[in-house]
Design an enzyme around this catalytic site. Structure first.
Site, mmCIF file in Angstrom:
data_model
loop_
_atom_site.group_PDB
_atom_site.id
_atom_site.type_symbol
_atom_site.label_atom_id
_atom_site.label_comp_id
_atom_site.label_asym_id
_atom_site.label_seq_id
_atom_site.Cartn_x
_atom_site.Cartn_y
_atom_site.Cartn_z
ATOM 1 N N HIS A 65 0.954 -1.371 0.222
ATOM 2 C CA HIS A 65 0.020 0.061 0.075
ATOM 3 C C HIS A 65 0.720 1.145 -0.317
ATOM 4 C CE1 HIS A 65 -3.654 -1.765 0.623
ATOM 5 N NE2 HIS A 65 -3.515 -2.526 1.874
ATOM 6 N N ASN A 138 -10.817 -3.017 1.848
ATOM 7 C CA ASN A 138 -10.097 -2.747 0.562
ATOM 8 C C ASN A 138 -11.586 -2.680 -0.609
ATOM 9 O OD1 ASN A 138 -7.603 -3.176 1.183
ATOM 10 N ND2 ASN A 138 -7.211 -5.092 1.200
#
Length: 509
Positions: A65, A138
């Site tokens: 990320h 997510n």
């Protein structure tokens, strides 16, 4: 709320330029030398500070990320769910809580493009009066694994080959098509559909994926999954559209988010929950703790909770987005992790990653401070970059002569919830017997994508143009894997691989 994470540090109102310790700088580009053209002097601290700080101004990027964007906003309760959750942020309709959202890609480095085929992180920090709450979600409702020990292995296969330093289709597909990792099939179906490349952060959903436990103030509890649905509608890019945009503007989604908020076109999402009782969890054909499965909405309908709106851009990206630290361990009363093993691992690993990336006192960075609730942790002391006074002369242990209040004693709700009994065992939660790991993927292909014109063919095309870069033996495993989802899908992928291979062998000049 007396403090705001967007506030900058104290600066001189007269705007006199100084070094980092407040000493005024006379001439920013002059350097101390012996004569006009002699060697530099080490005593020129302003030059030394500037160069030394420059060499250290990049902090370790997230792994994963690393590449992302963020904005501030608010959450407003629209529906009463106090029968499900006793957290104060839900205590009345109309209540608002300030928040920060960070969107991100997963596998790419910090400088990678926004429009790559990859899951998107959807992490939200709520500044609640009971402490900071992080929903680290997510944009897909499932994930690739359910054994937490596989996470480093999986992420390595999505990054770079240690010899070539290139993205490697062999690594990617070899890991996924190993029989013991067949649980990844549902996530891969979503990833290689057009939903694998959102057109913007504003046009995608967020999902908890994991199962959580929420309780009301009576101690009654349920399993919960959270859905954050975009009010702008779902929009995606084809592989070819995304590749074109990546070359023209790799920061496409960052620009889109910033400019829309700047213009007052504030994106919003409606928050829903699904609930499941412990008794219902015994009846479903999969484990409630399985991160690779969704809860059917016909059996567990969505229940609306509230609305999230992003209405403020960060004033400094580094201080308010890059230094933002999200971890599922940051929770509030009445919202708890379930026994989902991947979630249990993340409760440790995310906070630990922030300690490495930002330092042991990362919670003192303004964007991470629990400013709405304040904190009092007299035994969490010292360490690098402790800048909030370190609680002064307060004892660094719980001593007998001081008064302490413990709210948890007023909320004894754990004792009658999940009860575990058994030996400590090493358990590899890999392949399920039969076709249970493929059923939801098949349902997605036959009952959802079939109703969306062109989506079944797009899925086969997207898989084919990626798998063509893998070895022939791995290509065969890919075809066989998706044939278990649906024979037509396997056939179409085989054709797309052959077509892509022909194009590679005969490139257009």
């Amino acid at each position: 709320m007396s403090q705001d994470p967007t506030n900058s540090a104290d600066v001189r109102e007269d705007r006199v330029v100084t070094n980092g310790f407040g000493n005024p700088i006379n001439e920013p580009f002059a350097t101390q030398r012996v004569g006009n053209h002699g060697p530099l002097l080490l005593q020129d601290y302003n030059l030394v500070e500037s160069l030394a700080h420059f060499a250290r101004e990049r902090i370790p990027e997230r792994n994963p990320h690393a590449h992302g964007s963020g904005a501030f906003g608010e959450f407003e309760v629209t529906d009463d769910i106090t029968d499900v959750c006793g957290s104060k942020m839900f205590e009345k309709i109309g209540k608002k809580t300030r928040l920060l959202v960070r969107f991100s890609t997963v596998g790419g480095e910090k400088g990678s493009a926004d429009t790559v085929r990859d899951p998107r992180g959807f992490a939200t920090k709520f500044y609640t009066e009971e402490g900071n709450l992080d929903w680290v979600y997510n944009n897909t409702p499932v994930f690739f694994i359910r054994d937490p020990s596989k996470f480093p292995h999986f992420i390595h296969t999505q990054k770079r080959n240690p010899q070539t330093n290139l993205k490697d289709a062999d690594m990617f597909w070899d890991f996924l098509t190993t029989p013991e990792n067949q649980v990844a099939i549902h996530q891969i179906m979503i990833l290689f559909s057009d939903r694998g490349i959102p057109a913007s952060y504003r046009n995608m959903n967020g999902y908890s994926g994991h199962t959580y436990k929420w309780s009301n103030k009576k101690g009654e509890w349920v399993y919960v999954q959270v859905h954050i649905k975009t009010d702008q509608g779902i929009k995606n890019l084809t592989a070819e559209e995304a590749a074109k945009i990546s070359g023209e503007n790799p920061d496409f989604c960052q620009q889109d988010l910033f400019e829309n908020i700047e213009k007052g076109n504030f994106p919003s999402w409606t928050v829903y929950i699904q609930t499941m009782t412990a008794q219902q969890a015994k009846q479903v054909p999969f484990s409630v703790f399985d991160l690779t499965k969704v809860w059917p909405q016909k059996d567990f309908p969505l229940r609306r909770v509230g609305k999230m709106t992003l209405n403020e851009n960060p004033k400094n990206f580094f201080a308010q987005v890059e230094e933002a630290a999200f971890a599922p361990s940051n929770t509030v009363p009445y919202q708890e992790p379930s026994a989902d093993p991947v979630l249990q691992a993340r409760v440790f690993s995310y906070a630990d990653a922030q300690r490495y990336r930002l330092g042991t006192n990362y919670n003192q960075i303004p964007v991470n401070c629990p400013y709405a609730s304040k904190s009092f942790a007299p035994f969490i002391r010292d360490g690098s970059m402790n800048v909030n006074g370190n609680l002064g002369s307060e004892s660094n242990y719980l001593n007998n002569s001081s008064k302490y209040t413990f709210k948890e004693t007023e909320r004894p709700i754990q004792q009658h919830q999940e009860v575990w009994d058994g030996p400590a065992v090493p358990f590899h939660w890999a392949t399920s017997p039969g076709e249970i790991d493929f059923k939801q993927a098949t349902d997605l292909y036959q009952n959802v994508l079939s109703k969306q014109p062109g989506q079944q063919q797009h899925l086969a095309h997207n898989i084919g143009i990626h798998a063509v870069n893998a070895r022939p033996d791995i290509q065969k495993r890919v075809i066989d894997w998706f044939t278990r989802v649906d024979p037509n899908l396997g056939k179409d992928i085989k054709a797309e691989i052959a077509k892509a291979a022909s194009a590679k062998a005969n490139p257009k000049l």
